[in-house]
Design a protein around this motif. Structure first.
Motif, PDB file in Angstrom:
ATOM      1  N   VAL A 156       0.855  -1.192   0.000  1.00 60.81           N
ATOM      2  CA  VAL A 156       0.000   0.000   0.000  1.00 60.81           C
ATOM      3  C   VAL A 156       0.886   1.235   0.000  1.00 60.81           C
ATOM      4  O   VAL A 156       1.680   1.449   0.922  1.00 60.81           O
ATOM      5  CB  VAL A 156      -0.932   0.025   1.226  1.00 60.81           C
ATOM      6  CG1 VAL A 156      -1.899   1.214   1.138  1.00 60.81           C
ATOM      7  CG2 VAL A 156      -1.709  -1.279   1.339  1.00 60.81           C
ATOM      8  N   LEU A 170      -8.280   1.210   7.307  1.00 64.07           N
ATOM      9  CA  LEU A 170      -7.704  -0.096   7.048  1.00 64.07           C
ATOM     10  C   LEU A 170      -8.759  -1.116   6.629  1.00 64.07           C
ATOM     11  O   LEU A 170      -8.413  -2.206   6.157  1.00 64.07           O
ATOM     12  CB  LEU A 170      -6.967  -0.604   8.290  1.00 64.07           C
ATOM     13  CG  LEU A 170      -5.762   0.214   8.753  1.00 64.07           C
ATOM     14  CD1 LEU A 170      -5.115  -0.449   9.968  1.00 64.07           C
ATOM     15  CD2 LEU A 170      -4.748   0.373   7.630  1.00 64.07           C
ATOM     16  N   LEU A 214       1.965  -2.580   9.436  1.00 57.86           N
ATOM     17  CA  LEU A 214       1.976  -1.130   9.314  1.00 57.86           C
ATOM     18  C   LEU A 214       3.387  -0.608   9.533  1.00 57.86           C
ATOM     19  O   LEU A 214       4.012  -0.899  10.550  1.00 57.86           O
ATOM     20  CB  LEU A 214       1.059  -0.490  10.360  1.00 57.86           C
ATOM     21  CG  LEU A 214      -0.451  -0.605  10.177  1.00 57.86           C
ATOM     22  CD1 LEU A 214      -1.155  -0.104  11.430  1.00 57.86           C
ATOM     23  CD2 LEU A 214      -0.907   0.178   8.961  1.00 57.86           C
ATOM     24  N   HIS A 237      -5.925   7.004   6.835  1.00 59.04           N
ATOM     25  CA  HIS A 237      -6.768   6.247   5.927  1.00 59.04           C
ATOM     26  C   HIS A 237      -7.424   5.097   6.677  1.00 59.04           C
ATOM     27  O   HIS A 237      -7.016   4.754   7.790  1.00 59.04           O
ATOM     28  CB  HIS A 237      -5.953   5.716   4.747  1.00 59.04           C
ATOM     29  CG  HIS A 237      -4.802   4.828   5.131  1.00 59.04           C
ATOM     30  ND1 HIS A 237      -3.682   5.298   5.774  1.00 59.04           N
ATOM     31  CD2 HIS A 237      -4.595   3.497   4.960  1.00 59.04           C
ATOM     32  CE1 HIS A 237      -2.835   4.307   5.983  1.00 59.04           C
ATOM     33  NE2 HIS A 237      -3.372   3.193   5.506  1.00 59.04           N
ATOM     34  N   ILE A 293       0.166  -8.016   3.490  1.00 57.98           N
ATOM     35  CA  ILE A 293       0.142  -6.626   3.030  1.00 57.98           C
ATOM     36  C   ILE A 293       1.115  -5.813   3.880  1.00 57.98           C
ATOM     37  O   ILE A 293       1.159  -5.963   5.106  1.00 57.98           O
ATOM     38  CB  ILE A 293      -1.274  -6.011   3.142  1.00 57.98           C
ATOM     39  CG1 ILE A 293      -2.241  -6.701   2.164  1.00 57.98           C
ATOM     40  CG2 ILE A 293      -1.244  -4.503   2.858  1.00 57.98           C
ATOM     41  CD1 ILE A 293      -3.684  -6.225   2.294  1.00 57.98           C
ATOM     42  N   ILE A 295      -8.672  -2.324   2.972  1.00 54.55           N
ATOM     43  CA  ILE A 295      -7.391  -2.984   2.725  1.00 54.55           C
ATOM     44  C   ILE A 295      -7.377  -4.376   3.360  1.00 54.55           C
ATOM     45  O   ILE A 295      -6.919  -5.354   2.759  1.00 54.55           O
ATOM     46  CB  ILE A 295      -6.237  -2.117   3.261  1.00 54.55           C
ATOM     47  CG1 ILE A 295      -6.184  -0.793   2.498  1.00 54.55           C
ATOM     48  CG2 ILE A 295      -4.901  -2.845   3.157  1.00 54.55           C
ATOM     49  CD1 ILE A 295      -5.260   0.238   3.089  1.00 54.55           C
ATOM     50  N   LEU A 335      -1.384  -7.939   7.991  1.00 56.04           N
ATOM     51  CA  LEU A 335      -1.088  -6.594   7.506  1.00 56.04           C
ATOM     52  C   LEU A 335      -0.065  -5.970   8.446  1.00 56.04           C
ATOM     53  O   LEU A 335      -0.284  -5.917   9.662  1.00 56.04           O
ATOM     54  CB  LEU A 335      -2.357  -5.739   7.455  1.00 56.04           C
ATOM     55  CG  LEU A 335      -2.229  -4.323   6.867  1.00 56.04           C
ATOM     56  CD1 LEU A 335      -3.562  -3.888   6.261  1.00 56.04           C
ATOM     57  CD2 LEU A 335      -1.797  -3.293   7.914  1.00 56.04           C
ATOM     58  N   SER A 368      -7.121   2.038  -4.865  1.00 57.88           N
ATOM     59  CA  SER A 368      -7.816   1.773  -3.605  1.00 57.88           C
ATOM     60  C   SER A 368      -9.126   2.533  -3.459  1.00 57.88           C
ATOM     61  O   SER A 368      -9.971   2.181  -2.628  1.00 57.88           O
ATOM     62  CB  SER A 368      -6.901   2.105  -2.422  1.00 57.88           C
ATOM     63  OG  SER A 368      -6.473   3.460  -2.484  1.00 57.88           O
ATOM     64  N   ASP A 382       1.675  -1.875   4.625  1.00 55.91           N
ATOM     65  CA  ASP A 382       1.051  -0.562   4.461  1.00 55.91           C
ATOM     66  C   ASP A 382       2.082   0.504   4.793  1.00 55.91           C
ATOM     67  O   ASP A 382       2.482   0.663   5.949  1.00 55.91           O
ATOM     68  CB  ASP A 382      -0.171  -0.450   5.379  1.00 55.91           C
ATOM     69  CG  ASP A 382      -1.001   0.800   5.124  1.00 55.91           C
ATOM     70  OD1 ASP A 382      -0.442   1.789   4.628  1.00 55.91           O
ATOM     71  OD2 ASP A 382      -2.207   0.789   5.433  1.00 55.91           O
ATOM     72  N   THR A 383       2.508   1.251   3.769  1.00 53.76           N
ATOM     73  CA  THR A 383       3.572   2.245   3.944  1.00 53.76           C
ATOM     74  C   THR A 383       3.046   3.678   3.988  1.00 53.76           C
ATOM     75  O   THR A 383       3.833   4.624   4.077  1.00 53.76           O
ATOM     76  CB  THR A 383       4.586   2.147   2.793  1.00 53.76           C
ATOM     77  OG1 THR A 383       3.984   2.605   1.573  1.00 53.76           O
ATOM     78  CG2 THR A 383       5.072   0.716   2.607  1.00 53.76           C
TER      79      THR A 383
END
Length: 358
Positions: free
Chosen positions: A189, A260, A275, A258, A250, A263, A273, A234, A252-253
């Motif tokens: 992401v 989640l 982060l 936003h 995943i 996603i 996921l 997205s 997430d960068t």
């Protein structure tokens, strides 16, 4: 706490922010003498991380001015202390975010210095001697050997610099969660300084990589330049729904607020996921995608020195480097302005040794 100590006798030229205006200016300051556990490094390149911008502008309210930013530092060793056996003069080395830790806690003993509660950063930190740390926007650095890594000969020092922050930031959770398995499906992401390196790691290890972005214009670049297999917008519900339960992992960068929820729906059952972005406002984390998918959300920050060296060696093996724009010191402020607008592909790196008008 003091800006310097009597042992700070070496005059150094660098670039600093002196207030929250966000402007960098030439700055002459003192560094400590090379101690028995230290190495002295001629700084050749320094990456410009978004964190630098936050400290320069005092966005987090913790900046100690004047601040010399920079924690993606590469250069050549010019001096070693008497206790230093793993480095020698002439070695190509890097220094990332870490300047000091307690060396005694369970995390330090387990090579996870980045989680030590006495951790001090390469700039805007308080070193063991009580002095304020100054970073890589400077011509020379003195660093404790325990927080320095070797740069493989195969990697150019300018393109290797961002790996010391952006690279380890994505590599560490990928390793922790066993993401680097050929054939697995990885979502990334955000396609910025962190995201583009995550894509490169994924492809190097044989994963199917999907980039997830709010910017449709990045699709061609993601696929053609970086080798991503798929691209999702997205903000397009149809695209997102069509790919539900398709990803094993995943990363997430994204550093902006936003949700989640959408996603998480992309993850398979029991998917993870991770982060690594740091939004300044809380993220939206609905419970249903978690409990109905038995999914996990995890966080991670940089990595320990042992893991950073491992990451750098992996990059040497697979020829993984950052995509950069090289800037001279007289263009630091221009680059910072562009960085604030996310107008960079994908990391600015300062050519410290270049001739400049600043």
């Amino acid at each position: 706490m003091a800006e310097t100590t009597p042992n700070h006798t070496q005059t150094v030229f660098g670039w600093a922010a002196k207030d929250s205006s966000g402007k960098i200016a030439p700055f002459v300051f003192k560094r400590r003498e090379n101690g028995v556990d230290d190495v002295t490094i001629k700084v050749l390149y320094c990456g410009m991380c978004h964190t630098d911008l936050h400290y320069i502008k005092n966005d987090w309210g913790i900046t100690m001015y004047p601040v010399v930013p920079g924690h993606e530092i590469t250069g050549i060793i010019t001096k070693v202390g008497s206790n230093v056996s793993n480095f020698k003069v002439g070695d190509r080395v890097g220094v990332g975010c870490l300047a000091a830790s307690c060396l005694k806690c369970e995390f330090c003993k387990d090579s996870q210095e980045n989680y030590c509660d006495q951790l001090q950063f390469t700039y805007n930190g308080i070193f063991w001697d009580g002095s304020i740390t100054y970073g890589g926007y400077s011509q020379m650095l003195v660093a404790d050997r325990r927080y320095v890594v070797h740069i493989p000969d195969s990697l150019p020092l300018d393109k290797a610099a961002p790996l010391l922050c952006a690279g380890i930031t994505v590599f560490s959770p990928m390793k922790q969660h066993n993401m680097l398995q050929p054939g697995k499906r990885l979502g990334v992401v955000g396609l910025g300084g962190l995201g583009h390196i995550a894509v490169k790691f994924g492809k190097a290890f044989g994963l199917h990589v999907t980039v997830i972005s709010t910017s449709p214009s990045k699709e061609t670049e993601a696929k053609m330049r970086l080798g991503a297999d798929d691209f999702l917008v997205s903000t397009d519900p149809r695209q997102m729904q069509a790919c539900a339960r398709s990803l094993d992992f995943i990363i997430d960068t994204v550093s902006a607020k936003h949700s989640l929820g959408p996603i998480l729906e992309l993850l398979k059952i029991r998917g993870t996921l991770a982060l690594v972005g740091a939004p300044d406002k809380p993220l939206e984390l609905p419970s249903f995608p978690l409990i109905f998918g038995k999914r996990t959300v995890s966080g991670s920050i940089i990595g320990g020195i042992k893991e950073t060296q491992e990451m750098m060696d992996v990059c040497g093996k697979y020829n993984i480097t950052s995509e950069i724009e090289l800037v001279t010191p007289d263009h630091i402020n221009e680059a910072l302005d562009r960085l604030a607008r996310n107008d960079v592909r994908y990391r600015f790196v300062i050519d410290i040794a270049s001739k400049s008008n600043l």
